[in-house]
Design a protein around this motif. Structure first.
Motif, short mmCIF file in Angstrom:
data_model
loop_
_atom_site.label_atom_id
_atom_site.label_comp_id
_atom_site.label_asym_id
_atom_site.label_seq_id
_atom_site.Cartn_x
_atom_site.Cartn_y
_atom_site.Cartn_z
N GLU A 36 11.21 -23.66 -44.11
CA GLU A 36 11.29 -22.44 -43.78
C GLU A 36 12.18 -22.05 -42.57
N ARG A 48 12.00 -11.87 -43.37
CA ARG A 48 12.30 -13.31 -42.72
C ARG A 48 11.01 -14.26 -42.93
N TYR A 57 6.41 -16.95 -29.35
CA TYR A 57 7.30 -17.29 -30.56
C TYR A 57 8.24 -18.00 -30.40
N1 BES Z 1 7.15 -17.16 -38.67
C1 BES Z 1 8.51 -16.40 -38.53
C2 BES Z 1 8.14 -14.92 -39.14
C3 BES Z 1 8.91 -14.01 -38.65
C4 BES Z 1 9.11 -12.72 -39.51
C5 BES Z 1 9.22 -13.67 -37.43
C6 BES Z 1 9.65 -11.62 -39.14
C7 BES Z 1 9.83 -12.60 -36.92
C8 BES Z 1 10.30 -11.56 -37.72
C9 BES Z 1 9.59 -17.12 -39.41
O1 BES Z 1 9.35 -18.65 -39.33
C10 BES Z 1 10.77 -17.20 -38.90
O2 BES Z 1 10.83 -17.59 -37.45
N2 BES Z 1 11.77 -16.82 -39.50
C11 BES Z 1 13.10 -17.00 -39.33
C12 BES Z 1 13.87 -16.37 -40.40
C13 BES Z 1 14.24 -17.29 -41.65
C14 BES Z 1 14.69 -16.76 -42.52
C15 BES Z 1 14.76 -18.56 -41.22
C16 BES Z 1 13.53 -16.00 -37.80
O3 BES Z 1 12.82 -14.92 -38.19
O4 BES Z 1 14.32 -16.52 -37.06
#
Ligand code: BES
Ligand code: ZN
Length: 460
Positions: A306, A379, A404
């Protein structure tokens, strides 16, 4: 309405005083017994302790995308689903991933000066030695226009365009290498070209001081430079999704509901909340729902890869048959559902619109907890389902915790109260739609309790 935290402490206090064996098993919900009998069937079985233990187990090490640790997490999750008697499979997939350079260097002939060299993600590897040509910021129609860079190393300043645009402008005029100097003092220029491109040439970064010194030197005659990028390449990597299925036990409507989460983490992050929490909740809801009667198929799916761009969920969603997509009525995606230091529960859809999933969550939360806000966000893995037309929502606490994507995303920051709250809501929502006495989703209004949920929040 009770504030979420206040309500939860009442729930926890009640669970203690009713002598429930685990302090974190939820007590039955009180109120209209007809409405709550079904919720209670689910709720009384949920154990925050189980979820916490799995978070501790999974976050012993980072589970970085396409590594042995990610694969081991997938095997563990599969074994846990199998213990519940669920039909389980590992869906393996492969994709192209960039391997960083092991070494990069820049030097000029007739000088022993040791440049501080930075790297660019998606630079190909290679070694080139050639005359250097300064092309300003490398902007189309301004700096690069009319310049013959055939066989030369382009020297370019950072700013006003992406690194990729500068690369493209240099390459289209024949450059064989790119050296980019910073537009601010201090750190060496580093960055990403955004994506792999077979046309790109080796690129390194240097400091502003170093770059400006080269510009001055070029005014008094040719300078020959050598760029070395070693070991970088696109490589085929392997990752896996875990898929467990609970078939309908009676009056099969053909509907499918999905509870999902991702099991990979970013490098150096133990990923207790992101996203061992979602995986542990998926496992706990599977345990609770596995043996309840249902007229709906429930799938429990954890995704790999992911964190590098929803690769696992896109693989899963894009390989669903038309028939499966038509039957898939909702995806409840759990991502970061247990941090003590994050805000309240929010439900996000890709376009910010309500759908079957947010309706079911709104209805369930109004019965058993506190109504979450909703808003737009793409995201996480719910977005892969949105892309193929399957209703999906992300459940997450917002604002995010300060840990985070850091090494501090550890189990000591996990709140059992929050785990219990989200699992209670999602378990009640799924069981409301899946139990045999509620009509098939496409023929019914999903929410027997009418809920107005107008509060919206922006993107995370
Ligand atoms: N757990 C986060 C979810 C998230 C969603 C964080 C929205 C912050 C904002 C997820 O694992 C994550 O880190 N997603 C990536 C994006 C993805 C499309 C690779 C990110 O936000 O960097
Ligand atoms: Zn995540």
């Amino acid at each position: 309405m009770l504030k979420r935290r206040a309500l939860l402490s009442v729930i926890l206090a009640a669970s203690l005083s009713f002598g429930v064996t685990s302090a974190f098993a939820a007590p039955p919900v009180e109120g209209n017994p007809a409405v709550h009998a079904f919720d209670n069937k689910v709720i009384k079985m949920i154990s925050a302790e189980n979820m916490y233990n799995n978070i501790v187990y999974l976050s012993q090490t980072p589970r970085v995308t396409s590594t042995v640790e990610e694969a081991q997490a997938a095997e563990y999750i599969k074994a846990e689903f199998e213990k519940l008697g669920l039909q389980t499979e590992i869906q393996e997939f492969q994709y192209q991933s960039y391997v960083n350079a092991s070494e990069q260097d820049f030097s000029i002939s007739d000088s022993s000066y040791d440049y501080k060299v930075g790297s660019f993600t998606y630079s190909p590897s290679g070694e080139v030695t050639s005359e250097i040509a300064y092309i300003g910021k490398g902007l189309e129609g301004v700096d690069a226009k009319g310049r013959d860079l055939e066989g030369k190393v382009a020297l370019v300043e950072r700013g006003d365009a992406t690194f990729a645009v500068k690369m493209e402008n240099a390459v289209s005029r024949g450059a064989v290498g790119v050296v980019l100097f910073n537009n601010a003092d201090g750190a060496v220029a580093t960055g990403t070209l955004g994506a792999w491109n077979d046309q790109y040439v080796p690129m390194v970064g240097i400091t502003r001081t170093e770059g400006l010194a080269l510009v001055t030197a070029l005014e008094s005659g040719p300078v020959v430079g050598t760029i070395k990028v070693i070991g970088s390449a696109m490589k085929t990597v392997t990752s896996q999704n875990v898929i467990a299925t609970k078939p309908a036990t009676q009056k099969d409507t053909g509907d499918i509901l999905v509870i999902s989460s991702h099991h990979d983490s970013v490098p150096r992050a133990p990923g207790a909340n992101d996203n061992a929490s979602g995986v542990a909740m998926t496992l706990e809801l599977a345990r609770v729902l596995a043996n309840l009667p249902s007229d709906t198929e429930i799938r429990f799916v954890t995704f790999g890869s992911e964190e590098v761009g929803l690769v696992g969920s896109r693989h899963y969603a894009r390989n669903l048959s038309e028939n499966e997509k038509a039957r898939m009525k909702g995806v409840f995606n759990l991502d970061m559902v247990g941090s003590n230091d994050a805000g309240d529960l929010v439900m996000y859809t890709s376009n910010g619109e309500k759908n079957t999933v947010t309706d079911l969550i709104a209805s369930a939360s109004s019965r058993v907890s506190v109504l979450p806000a909703y808003g737009p966000e793409t995201r996480s893995d719910h977005h892969a389902f949105y892309e193929v037309g399957v209703p999906a929502a992300l459940l997450i606490h917002a604002p995010l915790e300060p840990w985070y994507h850091t090494p501090n995303d550890t189990p000591d920051k996990i709140s059992k109260e929050k785990l219990l709250d989200v699992a209670t809501i999602v378990g009640s929502a799924v069981y409301q739609a899946a139990r045999p006495d509620t009509p098939a989703l496409e023929r019914s209004k999903v929410a027997p309790v009418e809920v107005e949920y107008e509060e919206t929040v922006g993107r995370l």
